[in-house]
Design an enzyme around this catalytic site. Structure first.
Site, PDB file in Angstrom:
ATOM      1  CG  PHE A 102      78.707  83.477 -22.160  1.00  8.43           C
ATOM      2  CD1 PHE A 102      79.494  84.623 -22.248  1.00  8.43           C
ATOM      3  CD2 PHE A 102      78.284  83.074 -20.905  1.00  8.43           C
ATOM      4  CE1 PHE A 102      79.852  85.338 -21.110  1.00  8.43           C
ATOM      5  CE2 PHE A 102      78.632  83.783 -19.765  1.00  8.43           C
ATOM      6  CZ  PHE A 102      79.415  84.916 -19.872  1.00  8.43           C
ATOM      7  CE  LYS A 103      81.678  83.609 -18.259  1.00  8.41           C
ATOM      8  NZ  LYS A 103      82.162  83.204 -16.962  1.00  8.41           N
ATOM      9  CG  ASP A 104      83.359  77.268 -24.900  1.00 12.21           C
ATOM     10  OD1 ASP A 104      84.383  77.087 -24.219  1.00 12.21           O
ATOM     11  OD2 ASP A 104      82.374  76.512 -24.868  1.00 12.21           O
TER      12      ASP A 104
ATOM     13  CG  MET B 164      88.918  80.628 -22.540  1.00 16.95           C
ATOM     14  SD  MET B 164      89.416  82.040 -21.516  1.00 16.95           S
ATOM     15  CE  MET B 164      88.073  82.110 -20.345  1.00 16.95           C
TER      16      MET B 164
ATOM     17  CB  THR C 235      85.617  81.734 -16.345  1.00 17.85           C
ATOM     18  OG1 THR C 235      84.713  82.799 -16.623  1.00 17.85           O
ATOM     19  CG2 THR C 235      87.023  82.184 -16.687  1.00 17.85           C
TER      20      THR C 235
END
Length: 469
Positions: free
Chosen positions: A112-114, A117, A145
């Site tokens: 989910f960090k994409d 980011m 992350t």
């Protein structure tokens, strides 16, 4: 829109200033002076918008120092079907009556960090080009992350990444994703310690204002407001997919370690998104669950931080928690500065038990805890009954979500990562390897580029200085 520090610093700054800065000069975290309010008519107007346009509409409420046409172009360049695998970008899947999974892990690094980011990388490149400057990003990761940041920043002009991670504590796939990158602007630093040691190093370097200015240090951790506000968008997107029209509430269940993901839900709720409950799920490192049950925030030392099968949540100091406490204490910067700057370092804990009821009733927070046995059982049950394979962190979220399901209120569980990132536990639960995207075949066998350092901010600063012209 101006931004202030949670610890009461008098300066007010614009978005692009805090985009490149990270922590405030007093060690606090930035928040907007106010949360923009979204009414039912606006929600109705936003319903059905493509994700990139929804992102633009929400972000433009917080960003007034990037021209609208440029911001819209950045959003369109970021949120594409080619990058995220579907037209919806964050598609919703119903598991059972009233319970949904929101897919957030279809980006380049399968986590989910994409979602934030990829946007952050484009914002950095845009703003640095506009200023003619360079930025050295210092980050800490417990797993996802780091890879999301490195894949977003690799090849970006004017950007170097120095990413700390706890040596040996990420899954083999997570380590391979990061350490196999050979890009000259990417530096992996495996720290002998736990994630909290890495996070402490990032804060210590960021609080050395002379070093920070000399080497143009910025952050990509969720202490950076730009990352958090990008995550607000998918709460709105999930709400629209789960409801036929305005006037109905939803709840979200969020696997939580550093409090950034669920803090974005808090922001969305403060803006007016009709959220009933924000269900915080922890693993055995249950600092946040303890707070929302008792009002006592008690951090743990490295020796008391468990190594679990949902390793991205093996965290005992939740950086973004300070943002919520700031709101919980009616934005009293002096009190937040005392709690996080004096009482917590001195005693390792503080007591807000009188405010715990407010956290539940005014802000909608409830919580629960999940163990390894719970994860395995939930993964097995979800695959057997629904033919859906979920990762260990998502399993924590789903287990706790079921404790708070209410008839008539959709419960949306935020997916954390694809199962391949935590293959050993999937094999334990299901007796088979999870599917692996073709582009990651054999990644564990690739050459690695990583430096092992002690848990010492001075050594990290030496490394940064040696690798900057």
């Amino acid at each position: 829109m101006l931004y202030l520090s949670t610890r009461g610093h008098p300066d007010r700054k614009h978005f692009c200033e805090i985009l490149l800065e990270g922590l405030a000069p007093d060690g606090g975290l930035y928040l907007p002076e106010r949360y923009p309010q979204v009414d039912a008519a606006t929600l109705a107007r936003w319903r059905g918008l493509p994700y990139a346009e929804l992102a633009f509409q929400i972000l433009s409420l917080y960003i007034d120092d990037i021209p609208a046409d440029d911001l819209r172009a950045i959003c369109r360049r970021t949120y594409t079907e080619e990058v995220f695998g579907s037209r919806e970008i964050v598609p919703l899947k119903q598991l059972e009556e009233g319970v949904y999974l929101q897919a957030l892990s279809n980006g380049p690094t399968l986590a989910f960090k994409d979602m934030a980011m990829q946007l952050l990388g484009n914002l950095f490149e845009y703003e640095l080009a506009r200023r003619g400057e360079e930025l050295n990003i210092l980050g800490a990761t417990s797993g996802d992350t780091g890879s999301a940041a490195e894949y977003a920043m690799r090849g970006k002009k004017g950007v170097r990444v120095f990413m700390t991670s706890p040596n040996g504590r990420m899954s083999p796939f997570q380590q391979a994703q990061m350490f196999s990158l050979q890009d000259a602007n990417i530096h992996n630093l495996a720290v002998d310690g736990v994630f909290d040691d890495c996070q402490d190093i990032v804060k210590a370097v960021s609080n050395d204002l002379e070093f920070k200015r000399r080497y143009r240090i910025g952050t990509v951790n969720s202490i950076n407001w730009a990352r958090l506000v990008a995550q607000v968008v998918y709460y709105f997107a999930g709400y629209f997919q789960a409801t036929p029209s305005e006037g109905r509430k939803v709840s979200f269940a969020v696997p939580s370690g550093n409090f950034g993901n669920i803090c974005a839900g808090h922001v969305a709720r403060m803006m007016g998104l009709p959220i009933d409950k924000l269900v915080l799920a922890t693993n055995e490192n249950d600092v946040l669950d303890e707070f929302f049950r008792t009002g006592i925030y008690r951090v743990r030392g490295s020796q008391d931080t468990y190594e679990t099968s949902s390793p991205s949540m093996d965290i005992s100091k939740a950086s973004n928690f300070e943002r919520f406490v700031f709101d919980l204490l009616a934005r009293d910067g002096a009190k937040v500065r005392y709690l996080f700057g004096e009482e917590l370092p001195a005693k390792g804990r503080f007591d807000l038990s009188h405010e715990a009821l407010v956290a539940r009733e005014r802000y909608g927070f409830v919580s629960g805890r999940s163990t390894h046995a719970d994860r395995v059982a939930t993964i097995r049950d979800t695959y057997r009954r629904f033919g859906t394979m979920i990762d260990t962190h998502t399993a924590d979220g789903l287990k706790v979500a079921r404790e708070y399901v209410q008839a008539g209120t959709p419960m949306i569980v935020l997916e954390t990562a694809l199962p391949i990132k935590f293959a050993a536990t999937i094999v334990e639960a299901l007796g088979r390897e999870p599917d692996r995207p073709a582009k990651f075949a054999g990644i564990e066998d690739l050459p690695r580029r990583v430096s092992v350092l002690p848990a010492d901010a001075g050594r990290v600063k030496q490394f940064i200085a040696a690798h900057c012209p």
